[in-house]
Design a protein around this motif. Sequence first.
Motif, PDB file in Angstrom:
ATOM      1  N   ARG A   1     -55.587  72.200  44.538  1.00 35.84           N
ATOM      2  CA  ARG A   1     -56.598  72.215  43.485  1.00 35.84           C
ATOM      3  C   ARG A   1     -57.100  73.591  43.032  1.00 35.84           C
ATOM      4  NH1 ARG A   1     -61.541  69.303  44.370  1.00 35.84           N
ATOM      5  NH2 ARG A   1     -61.519  69.860  46.621  1.00 35.84           N
TER       6      ARG A   1
ATOM      7  N   LEU B   1     -56.483  74.801  38.651  1.00 34.50           N
ATOM      8  CA  LEU B   1     -57.564  75.142  38.139  1.00 34.50           C
ATOM      9  C   LEU B   1     -56.727  76.559  37.477  1.00 34.50           C
ATOM     10  CD1 LEU B   1     -60.223  74.102  37.558  1.00 34.50           C
ATOM     11  CD2 LEU B   1     -60.849  75.993  39.283  1.00 34.50           C
TER      12      LEU B   1
ATOM     13  N   ARG C   1     -56.151  76.699  33.464  1.00 31.92           N
ATOM     14  CA  ARG C   1     -56.713  77.751  32.646  1.00 31.92           C
ATOM     15  C   ARG C   1     -55.818  78.512  31.989  1.00 31.92           C
ATOM     16  NH1 ARG C   1     -59.381  82.369  33.645  1.00 31.92           N
ATOM     17  NH2 ARG C   1     -61.036  82.793  32.272  1.00 31.92           N
TER      18      ARG C   1
ATOM     19  N   GLN D   1     -65.073  76.091  47.828  1.00 27.26           N
ATOM     20  CA  GLN D   1     -65.315  75.091  46.621  1.00 27.26           C
ATOM     21  C   GLN D   1     -64.178  75.452  45.515  1.00 27.26           C
ATOM     22  OE1 GLN D   1     -68.889  76.988  45.144  1.00 27.26           O
ATOM     23  NE2 GLN D   1     -69.452  75.674  43.715  1.00 27.26           N
ATOM     24  N   VAL D   2     -63.721  74.516  44.995  1.00 34.49           N
ATOM     25  CA  VAL D   2     -62.792  74.731  43.809  1.00 34.49           C
ATOM     26  C   VAL D   2     -63.663  75.008  42.404  1.00 34.49           C
ATOM     27  CG1 VAL D   2     -60.941  73.814  42.557  1.00 34.49           C
ATOM     28  CG2 VAL D   2     -61.485  73.140  44.861  1.00 34.49           C
ATOM     29  N   SER D   3     -63.687  76.139  42.095  1.00 34.91           N
ATOM     30  CA  SER D   3     -64.568  76.632  40.978  1.00 34.91           C
ATOM     31  C   SER D   3     -64.045  77.608  40.496  1.00 34.91           C
ATOM     32  CB  SER D   3     -66.081  76.655  41.423  1.00 34.91           C
ATOM     33  OG  SER D   3     -66.228  77.856  41.852  1.00 34.91           O
ATOM     34  N   LEU D   4     -63.954  77.830  39.115  1.00 33.02           N
ATOM     35  CA  LEU D   4     -63.741  79.082  38.563  1.00 33.02           C
ATOM     36  C   LEU D   4     -64.338  80.408  39.092  1.00 33.02           C
ATOM     37  CD1 LEU D   4     -63.475  78.380  34.699  1.00 33.02           C
ATOM     38  CD2 LEU D   4     -61.497  78.982  36.147  1.00 33.02           C
ATOM     39  N   GLU D   5     -65.807  80.090  39.503  1.00 31.89           N
ATOM     40  CA  GLU D   5     -66.460  81.245  40.099  1.00 31.89           C
ATOM     41  C   GLU D   5     -65.777  81.731  41.481  1.00 31.89           C
ATOM     42  OE1 GLU D   5     -67.895  78.616  38.928  1.00 31.89           O
ATOM     43  OE2 GLU D   5     -68.167  79.877  36.947  1.00 31.89           O
ATOM     44  N   HIS D   6     -65.392  80.761  42.369  1.00 37.54           N
ATOM     45  CA  HIS D   6     -64.696  80.899  43.456  1.00 37.54           C
ATOM     46  C   HIS D   6     -63.291  81.639  43.309  1.00 37.54           C
ATOM     47  CE1 HIS D   6     -63.021  80.463  47.441  1.00 37.54           C
ATOM     48  NE2 HIS D   6     -61.752  79.797  46.949  1.00 37.54           N
TER      49      HIS D   6
ATOM     50  N   SER E   1     -57.040  71.225  49.366  1.00 34.07           N
ATOM     51  CA  SER E   1     -58.336  71.960  48.986  1.00 34.07           C
ATOM     52  C   SER E   1     -58.244  73.435  49.411  1.00 34.07           C
ATOM     53  CB  SER E   1     -59.750  71.068  49.663  1.00 34.07           C
ATOM     54  OG  SER E   1     -59.698  69.904  49.146  1.00 34.07           O
TER      55      SER E   1
END
Lengths: 540, 540
Positions: A396, A400, A404, B5-10, B66
Amino acid sequence: MGEAQVSLEHLFRVFTKPEHKDSKMAQIEQHLSDNILDFLSQHVVTKKTSLEEIEKDFSDSKVPESPEFVSTHAESLLDKLVAHSVNTYSPTFIGHMTSALPYFHLPLSKLMVGLNQNLVKIETSKAFTPLERQVLGMMHNLVYDESKDFYDSHLHSAKRSLGAFCSGGTIANITALWVARNKILGPQEGFAGVAKAGLAAAYRFHDINHLGVMCSKRGHYSLSKAVDALGLGRDQLLSLPAPNQTLDPEKALAAGKRYQEEGNKLLAIVGVGGTTETGHVDPLHELADVAKELGCWFHVDAAWGGATLFSSQYKHRLKGIERADSVTIDAHKQMYVPMGAGMALFKNPEDANAVRHHAQYILRAGSKDLGATTLEGSRNGMAMMVYSAMHIFGRRGYELLIDRSIEKAGTFADMIANHPDFELTTSPTLSLLTYRVCPAGLQEKLKHADEATKDKINEKLDRLTVIVQKQQREAGKSFVSRTRLEAPEYPTNCITVFRVVLANPLTSTQDLRNILDEQHKIATGTKLYKELVKVVGEYD
Amino acid sequence: MGEAQVSLEHLFRVFTKPEHKDSKMAQIEQHLSDNILDFLSQHVVTKKTSLEEIEKDFSDSKVPESPEFVSTHAESLLDKLVAHSVNTYSPTFIGHMTSALPYFHLPLSKLMVGLNQNLVKIETSKAFTPLERQVLGMMHNLVYDESKDFYDSHLHSAKRSLGAFCSGGTIANITALWVARNKILGPQEGFAGVAKAGLAAAYRFHDINHLGVMCSKRGHYSLSKAVDALGLGRDQLLSLPAPNQTLDPEKALAAGKRYQEEGNKLLAIVGVGGTTETGHVDPLHELADVAKELGCWFHVDAAWGGATLFSSQYKHRLKGIERADSVTIDAHKQMYVPMGAGMALFKNPEDANAVRHHAQYILRAGSKDLGATTLEGSRNGMAMMVYSAMHIFGRRGYELLIDRSIEKAGTFADMIANHPDFELTTSPTLSLLTYRVCPAGLQEKLKHADEATKDKINEKLDRLTVIVQKQQREAGKSFVSRTRLEAPEYPTNCITVFRVVLANPLTSTQDLRNILDEQHKIATGTKLYKELVKVVGEYD
């Protein structure tokens, strides 16, 4: 000054004890750890220094006679090497496929070097061997999605191999075609096989003139190396024109048939999963059909684009890759692993046996030594970097990143298309695109001009692109590369274009806007631009 | 647990900010820096774990879905990977060519990965390009010792190349033979050359059946890969028997003449500068004469032994290497550079042009891009490691290391020869030697026995060597490898022997004594040993 003592004590020290924590080398390390962007912006000089100037620092051909203190040497590395290296982390370095790396690769590289395993054989790599096999298995799974049973029985089998880990995509492509060649001209009644008997004997046995590999003109230069090294000859790389940047299946079929009718054998069709120049993907599913009809191997060079398979939204752009006999993927491209992590994957786990070899002291028959089916011998533990990145990002996380990049390429493409003085020459399928400066009005003119006029204008536009690309590079703020491409509108000549690779996650939309503005400013300041603007008037 | 966490920030964080200084990954780094020997002895488990057991930890074929926290992952790397890797720094790991490394390579590896240059082209490597050329020049100088003018005009020439930097010795050997093949079957009136036209066309043009490469049976397995990959076929590797571990020049000349009289062409003679199995050096000077007489290429595979040239005292053991057309040297062997630093050197700076290739977006004609004459494409900056090691050690530092290894091998050889229950099977020319357990009395018996008896005894001794080698490895304290060798006294069969490589500067004489004692203890505890002792009596 800077001369260290030549003594056993000194030598032992460099093997066992690090420099003092305040030493220059330790400072470099700490700075890299604390803030690599800051390290690079502080030490990499942006002003242009000519290559000839840099070469002066590397012109002594004598091995230095006396030892040097590590800290003295560290200073000199900063001055001579780091200062004049390329800041690949820079968000405005968007000309090639190298980019910023996640910071965890820095400590991992230390661990890799500290362990200094050699993956050619288990005796010098132990757990790294199953690790590498697992990495290859995971990538195989990503591409081919076979059953759990399949992986359970092949992943760690001594007799089978799901792929070969390589130093890069070129070796991966060569390995894949080597396997293909040895399998297609393999042993059979009356013939020992090409691996043993050689290529000329194989041609005589099969009564063929030549063995060929087909790709489009956008195929990577490594394919040309491969047909040379493997003995087929560069003339047997049938690279078909690709005005639309991809290999046309119908033309491929026709060309393949013709080639075989002329007494030759087609070894393989190579479909590209993200060309190096424009990021286009060949119609893989259709090419798999063509390969089947022609009875040849189907290889997909997805060195760049393979990682797109992590994305649920975009993986369909590689549809058909699962039908390839072999696939190349570079983890050092869109998987953000340091340079040196290519992989060749094989659909059929028996295929790599076509190149299997043994030796007395290692790679003994029945062993699980990885070196038995790789082109390279001794190899480092780069597979750990891929393993770690796959765990730390997860599918995942990669998804991303991929999504992107592709979206950013779309944004940049729009930006270019909407700018009156730029022309988008290829739209992004993945995260690459090409464009050129083309003053407002001239694009429209070109559409209706005759061939001679087109050529004349394009020749000027080509020169303008080269000027802008060079000046921008030399200014040192940003880097965009350039290449020459076929374009459907200009059948007679290739055109020169800017080439952009949107791989760096740190690149922002504002960075892209600035790059375009800078190019526009450079372009409009040239005499050539003014001439071109005049051309618009002339043809009115 | 452990799921990030799967986030752009991470994702941005892993590209730009290191973990906290107290994190697991930072701790690993610190421990590596503070005391790598302690790190390894603390984390690498010495007790035997079967490969099958280790494989269980690497058996999942699914890419993890993940993300994982870096620190969680670091813990898992320590448990699963580091614990079951090989401690190549251990002074008692003397079975292979990997050894401890000087500590400065740890921070350098971080710098290399932090810079992430790609040496295929200047645009992605800048100062690394002249640096790599300089490293190749220095190595060329070490081997060929040409004039300052020679290096001044060739070192940075866009049209010439003193060598090719490779991921390892195998690629270096393949590259050298690829260059040789393309040069010897090069373009001439009526023929486009093998690079373009292919091998079969070249054979037809030159009216030859086969192209062959000659070496002794001790030639490295990479030569077999080379003749396979390059299309000559493994049957065309003429590996002559080497009861004395070296290639006999007279026999080579005779075999070469016979081969050519049979309608074949000899491509190359490969002399070895330190065989992988026993460290013997072929009579290079004499083989250069043979190659000259046969009109073929002369390649020297000095992957292991090349660094002996740093030693004033021992460099004469490679006498004749300066007459080779090409030479392979691995810096990751006796130059103590991390895995991945092979080099092919070319006497004639024009020769590499036989494999030169260009592409539109890089490697343009006239550029100094290194990728134009290498087999590999994208490559990392390993040349920096060689550069740094050459500066930090200096020639005199390397000399000390080389001298010490050779002398240590002599000491160990004496120790073995003086031990009643061991037999030295090959004496060290460089720092390798082989031996076996052979109970007191049996050595004398063997000398006078008939062939059948010799075979019978040797078969038992072979089994004993295997048992001892395996048990010692599994006990985990020391590692000695084994191989099978021809021996002049036993013309009918190969014998199994221990193989020792004295590369690690940390290995002491006491370590060697302990290793021998351990082997003796294991051997005398076996049933087989007792049987063999009885044999001595039987034949009395």
